[in-house]
Design a protein around this motif. Structure first.
Motif, short mmCIF file in Angstrom:
data_model
loop_
_atom_site.label_atom_id
_atom_site.label_comp_id
_atom_site.label_asym_id
_atom_site.label_seq_id
_atom_site.Cartn_x
_atom_site.Cartn_y
_atom_site.Cartn_z
N ARG A 70 11.09 0.37 3.89
CA ARG A 70 10.11 -0.28 4.77
C ARG A 70 10.80 -0.91 5.97
N GLY A 74 10.13 0.22 9.84
CA GLY A 74 9.66 -0.72 10.86
C GLY A 74 10.44 -0.60 12.15
N THR A 75 11.74 -0.39 12.04
CA THR A 75 12.57 -0.22 13.24
C THR A 75 12.21 1.06 13.98
N VAL A 77 9.26 2.50 13.95
CA VAL A 77 7.94 2.32 14.56
C VAL A 77 8.09 1.71 15.95
N ASP A 78 8.98 0.75 16.08
CA ASP A 78 9.20 0.11 17.38
C ASP A 78 9.67 1.13 18.42
N ARG A 291 1.68 -1.47 13.50
CA ARG A 291 2.90 -1.51 12.69
C ARG A 291 2.55 -1.76 11.23
N ASP A 292 1.63 -2.69 11.00
CA ASP A 292 1.25 -3.02 9.62
C ASP A 292 0.59 -1.84 8.92
N LEU A 295 3.36 0.53 7.88
CA LEU A 295 4.17 -0.01 6.78
C LEU A 295 3.37 -0.07 5.48
N TRP A 298 3.68 3.33 3.91
CA TRP A 298 5.06 3.76 4.18
C TRP A 298 5.48 4.96 3.35
#
Length: 320
Positions: A70, A74-75, A77-78, A291-292, A295, A298
Protein backbone atom coordinates in the motif's frame (compact mmCIF):
# COMPACT_ATOMS: atom_id res chain seq x y z
CA UNK A 1 36.81 -4.83 -34.91
CA UNK A 2 36.73 -5.49 -38.62
CA UNK A 3 35.55 -2.31 -40.42
CA UNK A 4 32.88 -4.19 -42.34
CA UNK A 5 31.49 -5.61 -39.11
CA UNK A 6 31.47 -2.13 -37.61
CA UNK A 7 29.60 -0.81 -40.65
CA UNK A 8 27.04 -3.56 -40.25
CA UNK A 9 26.43 -2.49 -36.66
CA UNK A 10 26.20 1.16 -37.69
CA UNK A 11 23.63 0.40 -40.36
CA UNK A 12 21.60 -1.78 -38.05
CA UNK A 13 21.54 1.01 -35.47
CA UNK A 14 21.14 3.96 -37.75
CA UNK A 15 18.06 3.11 -39.69
CA UNK A 16 16.87 -0.44 -39.65
CA UNK A 17 18.86 -1.78 -42.63
CA UNK A 18 19.57 -5.34 -41.67
CA UNK A 19 22.72 -7.29 -42.52
CA UNK A 20 20.54 -10.32 -43.10
CA UNK A 21 17.07 -10.64 -44.62
CA UNK A 22 14.43 -9.33 -42.20
CA UNK A 23 11.64 -11.79 -41.53
CA UNK A 24 8.04 -10.77 -41.92
CA UNK A 25 7.35 -11.13 -38.23
CA UNK A 26 10.04 -8.52 -37.61
CA UNK A 27 8.41 -6.14 -40.06
CA UNK A 28 5.00 -6.29 -38.41
CA UNK A 29 4.64 -4.06 -35.38
CA UNK A 30 1.29 -4.81 -33.73
CA UNK A 31 0.26 -3.35 -30.40
CA UNK A 32 0.96 -6.02 -27.83
CA UNK A 33 -1.26 -7.37 -25.10
CA UNK A 34 -0.56 -5.89 -21.68
CA UNK A 35 -0.22 -9.36 -20.21
CA UNK A 36 -0.40 -12.97 -21.31
CA UNK A 37 -2.41 -13.74 -18.17
CA UNK A 38 -6.11 -14.50 -18.35
CA UNK A 39 -8.08 -11.33 -17.55
CA UNK A 40 -10.36 -12.90 -14.99
CA UNK A 41 -11.00 -10.82 -11.88
CA UNK A 42 -12.90 -13.69 -10.29
CA UNK A 43 -9.81 -15.88 -10.33
CA UNK A 44 -6.99 -13.39 -9.72
CA UNK A 45 -5.79 -9.89 -10.54
CA UNK A 46 -2.58 -11.03 -12.23
CA UNK A 47 -3.51 -9.45 -15.56
CA UNK A 48 -4.21 -6.12 -13.84
CA UNK A 49 -0.94 -6.28 -11.91
CA UNK A 50 1.16 -6.85 -15.02
CA UNK A 51 -0.75 -4.21 -16.97
CA UNK A 52 -0.34 -1.62 -14.23
CA UNK A 53 3.25 -2.38 -13.29
CA UNK A 54 4.89 -4.14 -16.24
CA UNK A 55 5.44 -7.82 -16.91
CA UNK A 56 9.01 -8.16 -15.73
CA UNK A 57 8.79 -6.00 -12.62
CA UNK A 58 5.57 -7.52 -11.31
CA UNK A 59 7.27 -10.62 -9.88
CA UNK A 60 9.40 -8.83 -7.28
CA UNK A 61 6.36 -7.47 -5.45
CA UNK A 62 5.90 -10.92 -3.93
CA UNK A 63 8.55 -9.96 -1.36
CA UNK A 64 6.48 -7.08 0.06
CA UNK A 65 4.03 -7.16 2.95
CA UNK A 66 0.52 -5.73 2.48
CA UNK A 67 1.61 -2.61 4.37
CA UNK A 68 4.61 -2.15 2.10
CA UNK A 69 2.43 -2.75 -0.93
CA UNK A 70 0.00 0.00 0.00
CA UNK A 71 2.82 2.40 0.82
CA UNK A 72 4.58 1.87 -2.49
CA UNK A 73 1.31 2.08 -4.40
CA UNK A 74 0.58 5.43 -2.77
CA UNK A 75 3.87 6.80 -4.08
CA UNK A 76 3.06 5.59 -7.58
CA UNK A 77 -0.40 7.21 -7.43
CA UNK A 78 1.25 10.57 -6.84
CA UNK A 79 3.31 10.07 -10.00
CA UNK A 80 0.31 9.06 -12.11
CA UNK A 81 -1.55 12.26 -11.20
CA UNK A 82 0.20 14.37 -13.85
CA UNK A 83 -1.81 17.56 -13.35
CA UNK A 84 -1.63 17.35 -9.56
CA UNK A 85 -5.37 17.86 -9.04
CA UNK A 86 -5.65 15.03 -6.55
CA UNK A 87 -7.48 12.71 -8.92
CA UNK A 88 -6.39 9.98 -11.34
CA UNK A 89 -8.37 10.16 -14.56
CA UNK A 90 -8.78 7.40 -17.13
CA UNK A 91 -6.43 9.25 -19.46
CA UNK A 92 -3.74 9.65 -16.79
CA UNK A 93 -4.02 5.99 -15.89
CA UNK A 94 -3.85 4.92 -19.56
CA UNK A 95 -0.79 7.13 -20.07
CA UNK A 96 0.89 5.50 -17.06
CA UNK A 97 0.13 2.00 -18.32
CA UNK A 98 1.57 2.83 -21.75
CA UNK A 99 4.71 4.26 -20.15
CA UNK A 100 5.21 1.18 -18.02
CA UNK A 101 4.67 -1.16 -20.96
CA UNK A 102 7.21 0.77 -23.04
CA UNK A 103 9.69 1.41 -20.26
CA UNK A 104 12.45 -0.42 -22.09
CA UNK A 105 12.30 2.18 -24.87
CA UNK A 106 12.79 5.12 -22.53
CA UNK A 107 15.51 3.32 -20.58
CA UNK A 108 17.30 2.68 -23.86
CA UNK A 109 17.24 6.40 -24.66
CA UNK A 110 18.54 7.30 -21.19
CA UNK A 111 21.48 4.92 -21.61
CA UNK A 112 22.37 6.24 -25.06
CA UNK A 113 21.77 9.92 -24.46
CA UNK A 114 25.22 10.76 -23.10
CA UNK A 115 26.90 9.14 -26.10
CA UNK A 116 25.17 11.51 -28.52
CA UNK A 117 24.75 14.71 -26.54
CA UNK A 118 28.36 15.68 -27.18
CA UNK A 119 28.16 19.29 -25.98
CA UNK A 120 26.02 18.38 -22.94
CA UNK A 121 23.28 20.93 -23.68
CA UNK A 122 20.52 18.37 -23.07
CA UNK A 123 19.70 18.22 -26.78
CA UNK A 124 21.05 16.12 -29.61
CA UNK A 125 21.58 17.97 -32.85
CA UNK A 126 21.77 16.33 -36.24
CA UNK A 127 25.49 17.18 -36.41
CA UNK A 128 26.08 15.44 -33.07
CA UNK A 129 24.22 12.34 -34.17
CA UNK A 130 25.97 12.27 -37.55
CA UNK A 131 29.38 12.64 -35.93
CA UNK A 132 28.70 9.94 -33.34
CA UNK A 133 27.22 7.46 -35.82
CA UNK A 134 29.00 8.15 -39.10
CA UNK A 135 31.99 10.29 -38.15
CA UNK A 136 34.57 7.53 -38.44
CA UNK A 137 33.46 6.56 -41.92
CA UNK A 138 33.13 10.14 -43.09
CA UNK A 139 36.75 10.71 -42.01
CA UNK A 140 38.03 7.34 -43.25
CA UNK A 141 36.29 6.48 -46.53
CA UNK A 142 39.12 4.10 -47.40
CA UNK A 143 37.75 1.71 -44.76
CA UNK A 144 34.93 0.69 -47.08
CA UNK A 145 35.92 -2.70 -48.43
CA UNK A 146 33.60 -2.88 -51.43
CA UNK A 147 31.08 -0.95 -53.46
CA UNK A 148 28.11 -2.46 -51.64
CA UNK A 149 29.33 -1.00 -48.35
CA UNK A 150 29.68 2.42 -49.97
CA UNK A 151 26.17 2.14 -51.42
CA UNK A 152 24.70 1.18 -48.04
CA UNK A 153 26.46 4.05 -46.31
CA UNK A 154 25.31 6.61 -48.88
CA UNK A 155 21.77 5.30 -48.54
CA UNK A 156 21.62 5.32 -44.75
CA UNK A 157 23.02 8.79 -44.07
CA UNK A 158 20.31 10.77 -45.93
CA UNK A 159 17.68 8.33 -44.70
CA UNK A 160 18.65 8.99 -41.11
CA UNK A 161 18.65 12.72 -41.75
CA UNK A 162 15.13 12.51 -43.16
CA UNK A 163 13.93 10.57 -40.12
CA UNK A 164 15.69 13.01 -37.78
CA UNK A 165 13.94 16.00 -39.39
CA UNK A 166 10.58 14.28 -39.01
CA UNK A 167 11.22 13.62 -35.32
CA UNK A 168 12.34 17.24 -34.79
CA UNK A 169 8.83 18.62 -34.34
CA UNK A 170 9.83 22.16 -33.41
CA UNK A 171 12.28 22.41 -36.30
CA UNK A 172 15.23 23.66 -34.24
CA UNK A 173 17.62 21.11 -35.83
CA UNK A 174 18.04 19.38 -32.48
CA UNK A 175 16.05 16.74 -30.64
CA UNK A 176 14.76 16.76 -27.09
CA UNK A 177 14.55 13.45 -25.25
CA UNK A 178 11.01 12.87 -26.53
CA UNK A 179 12.00 13.76 -30.09
CA UNK A 180 15.11 11.58 -29.94
CA UNK A 181 12.98 8.72 -28.63
CA UNK A 182 10.71 9.16 -31.66
CA UNK A 183 13.77 9.13 -33.92
CA UNK A 184 15.09 5.88 -32.46
CA UNK A 185 11.69 4.15 -32.10
CA UNK A 186 9.50 5.67 -34.83
CA UNK A 187 6.96 2.84 -34.83
CA UNK A 188 5.85 3.96 -31.35
CA UNK A 189 4.80 7.48 -32.42
CA UNK A 190 1.89 8.35 -34.66
CA UNK A 191 3.66 11.26 -36.38
CA UNK A 192 6.54 8.96 -37.34
CA UNK A 193 4.56 6.12 -38.87
CA UNK A 194 4.72 7.48 -42.42
CA UNK A 195 8.52 7.24 -42.13
CA UNK A 196 8.28 3.62 -40.98
CA UNK A 197 6.13 2.81 -44.02
CA UNK A 198 8.44 4.66 -46.40
CA UNK A 199 11.58 2.98 -45.05
CA UNK A 200 9.93 -0.43 -45.33
CA UNK A 201 8.95 0.30 -48.93
CA UNK A 202 12.50 1.40 -49.76
CA UNK A 203 13.96 -1.75 -48.20
CA UNK A 204 11.74 -4.17 -50.14
CA UNK A 205 11.02 -2.35 -53.42
CA UNK A 206 14.01 -3.60 -55.41
CA UNK A 207 12.75 -2.40 -58.80
CA UNK A 208 12.03 1.04 -57.31
CA UNK A 209 8.58 1.39 -58.86
CA UNK A 210 7.03 2.61 -55.61
CA UNK A 211 5.22 -0.65 -54.85
CA UNK A 212 5.93 -4.06 -53.33
CA UNK A 213 4.92 -6.95 -55.56
CA UNK A 214 4.56 -10.55 -54.46
CA UNK A 215 8.08 -11.59 -55.48
CA UNK A 216 9.60 -8.65 -53.58
CA UNK A 217 7.46 -9.49 -50.56
CA UNK A 218 8.69 -13.10 -50.60
CA UNK A 219 12.31 -12.12 -51.31
CA UNK A 220 12.30 -10.01 -48.14
CA UNK A 221 11.84 -13.12 -46.02
CA UNK A 222 13.20 -15.99 -48.11
CA UNK A 223 16.23 -16.34 -50.38
CA UNK A 224 16.31 -19.12 -52.96
CA UNK A 225 19.42 -21.26 -52.89
CA UNK A 226 20.55 -22.92 -56.14
CA UNK A 227 17.03 -22.72 -57.54
CA UNK A 228 15.67 -25.21 -55.01
CA UNK A 229 11.97 -25.60 -54.25
CA UNK A 230 10.19 -23.20 -51.94
CA UNK A 231 9.22 -24.58 -48.53
CA UNK A 232 5.55 -24.90 -47.70
CA UNK A 233 5.52 -21.82 -45.48
CA UNK A 234 6.55 -19.67 -48.45
CA UNK A 235 3.57 -20.91 -50.44
CA UNK A 236 1.40 -19.93 -47.49
CA UNK A 237 2.95 -16.47 -47.50
CA UNK A 238 2.13 -16.08 -51.18
CA UNK A 239 -1.50 -16.80 -50.29
CA UNK A 240 -1.27 -14.29 -47.45
CA UNK A 241 -0.05 -11.70 -49.91
CA UNK A 242 -2.89 -12.33 -52.34
CA UNK A 243 -5.63 -12.65 -49.75
CA UNK A 244 -4.65 -10.14 -47.03
CA UNK A 245 -1.79 -7.87 -48.14
CA UNK A 246 -2.91 -6.84 -51.63
CA UNK A 247 -6.19 -5.32 -50.55
CA UNK A 248 -7.17 -3.77 -53.89
CA UNK A 249 -6.09 -6.91 -55.80
CA UNK A 250 -3.81 -5.12 -58.26
CA UNK A 251 -0.91 -7.50 -57.65
CA UNK A 252 1.17 -5.19 -55.48
CA UNK A 253 1.14 -3.28 -52.22
CA UNK A 254 1.01 0.52 -52.11
CA UNK A 255 1.93 2.60 -49.06
CA UNK A 256 -1.49 2.28 -47.44
CA UNK A 257 -1.42 -1.49 -47.86
CA UNK A 258 2.10 -1.61 -46.43
CA UNK A 259 0.90 0.42 -43.44
CA UNK A 260 -1.99 -1.98 -42.96
CA UNK A 261 0.53 -4.85 -43.00
CA UNK A 262 3.32 -3.59 -40.73
CA UNK A 263 1.29 -1.25 -38.48
CA UNK A 264 -2.04 -3.00 -38.04
CA UNK A 265 -4.62 -1.08 -36.09
CA UNK A 266 -5.36 -2.78 -32.85
CA UNK A 267 -7.56 -2.55 -29.81
CA UNK A 268 -6.31 0.07 -27.32
CA UNK A 269 -5.50 -2.29 -24.47
CA UNK A 270 -4.15 0.44 -22.18
CA UNK A 271 -7.28 2.56 -22.51
CA UNK A 272 -9.52 -0.45 -21.90
CA UNK A 273 -7.55 -1.50 -18.82
CA UNK A 274 -7.59 2.04 -17.44
CA UNK A 275 -11.37 2.19 -17.80
CA UNK A 276 -11.64 -1.21 -16.12
CA UNK A 277 -9.51 -0.18 -13.14
CA UNK A 278 -11.43 3.07 -12.72
CA UNK A 279 -14.81 1.34 -12.97
CA UNK A 280 -13.88 -1.29 -10.37
CA UNK A 281 -12.40 1.22 -7.90
CA UNK A 282 -14.58 4.30 -8.35
CA UNK A 283 -16.64 4.23 -5.16
CA UNK A 284 -18.54 7.49 -5.74
CA UNK A 285 -18.90 6.86 -9.50
CA UNK A 286 -17.48 10.21 -10.62
CA UNK A 287 -15.37 8.43 -13.27
CA UNK A 288 -12.06 9.31 -11.66
CA UNK A 289 -10.10 7.96 -8.72
CA UNK A 290 -8.88 9.52 -5.53
CA UNK A 291 -5.79 8.28 -3.77
CA UNK A 292 -7.98 6.70 -1.10
CA UNK A 293 -10.13 4.86 -3.67
CA UNK A 294 -7.02 3.34 -5.25
CA UNK A 295 -5.50 2.35 -1.92
CA UNK A 296 -8.80 0.87 -0.79
CA UNK A 297 -8.75 -1.43 -3.81
CA UNK A 298 -4.97 -1.92 -3.71
CA UNK A 299 -5.11 -5.67 -4.36
CA UNK A 300 -6.46 -5.09 -7.87
CA UNK A 301 -3.60 -2.72 -8.71
CA UNK A 302 -0.70 -4.52 -7.05
CA UNK A 303 -1.85 -7.34 -4.80
CA UNK A 304 1.04 -9.61 -4.00
CA UNK A 305 2.84 -8.99 -7.29
CA UNK A 306 4.16 -5.66 -8.51
CA UNK A 307 7.27 -3.77 -9.48
CA UNK A 308 10.76 -3.56 -8.03
CA UNK A 309 9.94 -0.40 -6.21
CA UNK A 310 13.33 -0.03 -4.58
CA UNK A 311 14.72 0.60 -8.06
CA UNK A 312 11.61 2.05 -9.65
CA UNK A 313 11.07 4.85 -7.17
CA UNK A 314 14.58 6.22 -7.75
CA UNK A 315 13.86 6.75 -11.43
CA UNK A 316 12.76 10.10 -12.70
CA UNK A 317 9.30 10.42 -14.17
CA UNK A 318 10.81 11.18 -17.58
CA UNK A 319 12.46 7.78 -17.63
CA UNK A 320 9.01 6.25 -17.92
Amino acid sequence: MDPQAVLCLVLLWAGGLSCKPMLRKERVRPESELSQRLHDDNGSFLYDHEAFLGKEEAKSFEQLTPEESRGKLGTIVDRIDDDGDGFVSVEELATWIKRVQKRYIFENVVKLWKDYDLNKDNKISWDEYKESTYGYYLANPEEFQDASDQFSFKKMLPRDERRFKTADLDGDHATSRDEFTAFLHPEEFEHMKDIVVLETLEDIDKNEDGFVDQDEYIADMFAHEDGGPEPDWVANEREQFSDFRDLNKDGKMNKEEIRHWILPKDYDHAQAEAKHLVYESDVNKDKKLTRDEILENWRMFVGSQATNYGEDLTRKHTEL
